[in-house]
Enzyme design. Structure first.
Site: not given
Length: 74
Positions: A32-34
């Site tokens: 999960i990225d920003s």
């Protein structure tokens, strides 16, 4: 509560359910990225009728952190 959060992760981010464990690291284990985190935050707010601040979102590291945060707000 874990199962509900897990379902929200699967639905929001198209992650396989069997990959999600309470101790899963959001970034390292689930990728999960920003941007995905913001999308997930919005979905969680809708699903659980809570507000998640930017500071709270930034502090989330594991799936367990999400569960604890939501439980504390209900």
């Amino acid at each position: 509560m874990f199962e509900q959060v897990k379902d929200a992760l699967v639905e929001s981010l198209n992650i396989e359910g069997e990959d999600i464990k309470l101790e899963s690291n959001l970034k390292d284990d689930l990728g999960i990225d920003s941007l995905a985190a913001v999308e997930l935050s919005l979905d969680l707010e809708t699903e659980f009728d809570v507000e998640i601040s930017d500071e709270e979102l930034a502090a989330l590291v594991t799936v367990e952190d999400i569960v604890k945060l939501i439980e504390s707000k209900q």
